[in-house]
Design an enzyme around this catalytic site. Structure first.
Site, PDB file in Angstrom:
ATOM      1  N   GLY A 214       0.819  -1.216   0.000  1.00 25.40           N
ATOM      2  CA  GLY A 214       0.000   0.000   0.000  1.00 25.40           C
ATOM      3  C   GLY A 214       0.849   1.262   0.000  1.00 25.40           C
ATOM      4  O   GLY A 214       0.775   2.051   0.937  1.00 25.40           O
ATOM      5  N   PRO A 215       1.670   1.463  -1.039  1.00 15.35           N
ATOM      6  CA  PRO A 215       2.512   2.660  -1.071  1.00 15.35           C
ATOM      7  C   PRO A 215       1.739   3.888  -1.550  1.00 15.35           C
ATOM      8  O   PRO A 215       1.991   4.410  -2.632  1.00 15.35           O
ATOM      9  CB  PRO A 215       3.644   2.271  -2.032  1.00 15.35           C
ATOM     10  CG  PRO A 215       3.011   1.274  -2.949  1.00 15.35           C
ATOM     11  CD  PRO A 215       1.933   0.567  -2.185  1.00 15.35           C
TER      12      PRO A 215
ATOM     13  N   GLY B 103       2.752   5.173   2.916  1.00 16.56           N
ATOM     14  CA  GLY B 103       3.623   4.071   2.478  1.00 16.56           C
ATOM     15  C   GLY B 103       4.586   4.517   1.394  1.00 16.56           C
ATOM     16  O   GLY B 103       5.769   4.130   1.395  1.00 16.56           O
TER      17      GLY B 103
ATOM     18  N   LYS C 244      -3.062  10.077  19.421  1.00 20.33           N
ATOM     19  CA  LYS C 244      -3.223  10.241  17.965  1.00 20.33           C
ATOM     20  C   LYS C 244      -4.678  10.012  17.574  1.00 20.33           C
ATOM     21  O   LYS C 244      -5.208  10.663  16.665  1.00 20.33           O
ATOM     22  CB  LYS C 244      -2.279   9.283  17.227  1.00 20.33           C
ATOM     23  CG  LYS C 244      -2.317   9.414  15.705  1.00 20.33           C
ATOM     24  CD  LYS C 244      -1.568  10.631  15.200  1.00 20.33           C
ATOM     25  CE  LYS C 244      -1.928  11.039  13.782  1.00 20.33           C
ATOM     26  NZ  LYS C 244      -1.563  10.124  12.738  1.00 20.33           N
TER      27      LYS C 244
END
Ligand SMILES: NC(=O)C1=CN([C@@H]2O[C@H](COP(=O)(O)OP(=O)(O)OC[C@H]3O[C@@H](n4cnc5c(N)ncnc54)[C@H](OP(=O)(O)O)[C@@H]3O)[C@@H](O)[C@H]2O)C=CC1
Ligand SMILES: CC(C)(CO)C(=O)C(=O)O
Length: 287
Positions: free
Chosen positions: A7-8, A12, A172
């Protein structure tokens, strides 16, 4: 090290470009592209890692970094059979507080390193990304966390193991649950400068803090004001990943970022009406 990034996209792809400077990186993609071009705060990185489009092409690596959206976990998991060998470690770089639970249907928990990422990044086309801030990543203290941090030793990104990982993840989550206002209003970060919007953000975070505390997480009363101040001092045109999904007509991580507060609140008897309302509105908007 041999590193596969599943999942770039915004996160990513940013990390893959930095990691490519010192490691052998393979990209496991859904939409094919040939080169990564990441505009970072320091310089533009261009990388041409190996790109795989079919899980059947995958062979084992030292580290797998999962950076799909949470709702694409099952698709990400399809890569693991090929990528994971006896010594492979798997890091999950996603928002929310359920990194490990999300992947235990596919891997033993002890193989998984959860990672909280605070790196604002926006993808304009497959492989084309703007990293807005160098940012940081935090992982649990221990051997795996240290080995993960070592992968980034050559980069300016602050990657740190911490004994306070659970609290970091909930902090977060507070920031991310407040960011739902952007997806709802279809407006970038600048809307936090309106006092009425900031009040909604504070209400969302107050519920998150109450639920986190019910789970024994130490969260400060000052957190909502700190988060609103952070949003207000950042770029007014910053697009968070929930808004990016809605603008692109993709599914949204509503469950991982706001639904989780409602679900866990219900389990602890903590009321979460504001998060429940925003979940319903965003779910309806996405139908
Ligand atoms: N963007 C940000 O600033 C930040 C995001 N995060 C978190 O990081 C995680 C990733 O977010 P982000 O990078 O924004 O997401 P993106 O949508 O930019 O990227 C996700 C990538 O996963 C790919 N993908 C989906 N399914 C598969 C599959 N089966 N196999 C291979 N690739 C797949 C997508 O492919 P395709 O190109 O086909 O869509 C896309 O490239 C989320 O949990 C998010 O909340 C955390 C901090 C900051
Ligand atoms: C708010 C931000 C950019 C912080 O890293 C984020 O987590 C996201 O867009 O999902």
């Amino acid at each position: 090290m041999r590193i596969a990034v599943i999942g770039p996209g915004a996160v990513g792809g940013t990390l893959a470009a930095w990691l490519s400077l010192a490691h052998e990186v393979t990209l496991c993609v859904r939409t094919a592209f040939e080169r990564l071009e990441v505009e970072t705060p320091e310089r533009t990185l261009v990388a041409t890692p190996t790109v795989l489009t079919d899980p059947a092409q995958a062979t084992s690596v030292d580290w797998v970094l999962i950076a799909t959206k949470t709702y694409d976990a099952a698709g990400a998991a399809a890569w693991l059979a090929g990528l994971v060998g006896p010594g492979t470690r798997v890091a999950v770089l996603q928002n929310g507080v359920e990194h490990v639970e999300r992947f235990t249907p596919y891997l033993p928990a002890e193989r998984i390193t959860p990672a909280v990422v605070d790196i604002p990044a926006e993808r304009t086309a497959p492989g084309v990304i703007r990293q807005r801030r160098l940012g940081w990543i935090k992982v649990p203290a221990g051997e795996a966390g240290q080995a993960f941090a070592d992968l980034f030793a050559h980069t300016p990104i602050a990657v740190e193991p911490t004994d306070e990982f659970k609290a970091v993840a909930w902090r977060k989550l507070a920031l991310n649950c407040a960011g739902a206002v952007n997806a709802l209003a279809l407006k970038p970060s600048g809307i936090s400068r309106r006092d009425d919007i900031a009040a909604i953000m504070r209400d969302l975070m107050a519920e998150c803090i109450a639920v986190g505390r019910a789970e024994d997480v130490d969260l400060p009363d000052s957190l909502p004001d700190e988060v609103v101040a952070g949003y207000r001092s950042g770029p007014a045109d910053g697009v968070n990943s929930l808004l990016a999904d809605r603008l692109a007509g993709r599914p949204m991580e509503i469950d991982a970022r706001n639904g989780v507060i409602v679900r866990r609140g219900a389990a602890h008897g903590v009321p979460t009406p504001v998060n429940a309302m925003i979940v319903a509105l965003l779910e309806a908007a996405g139908e």
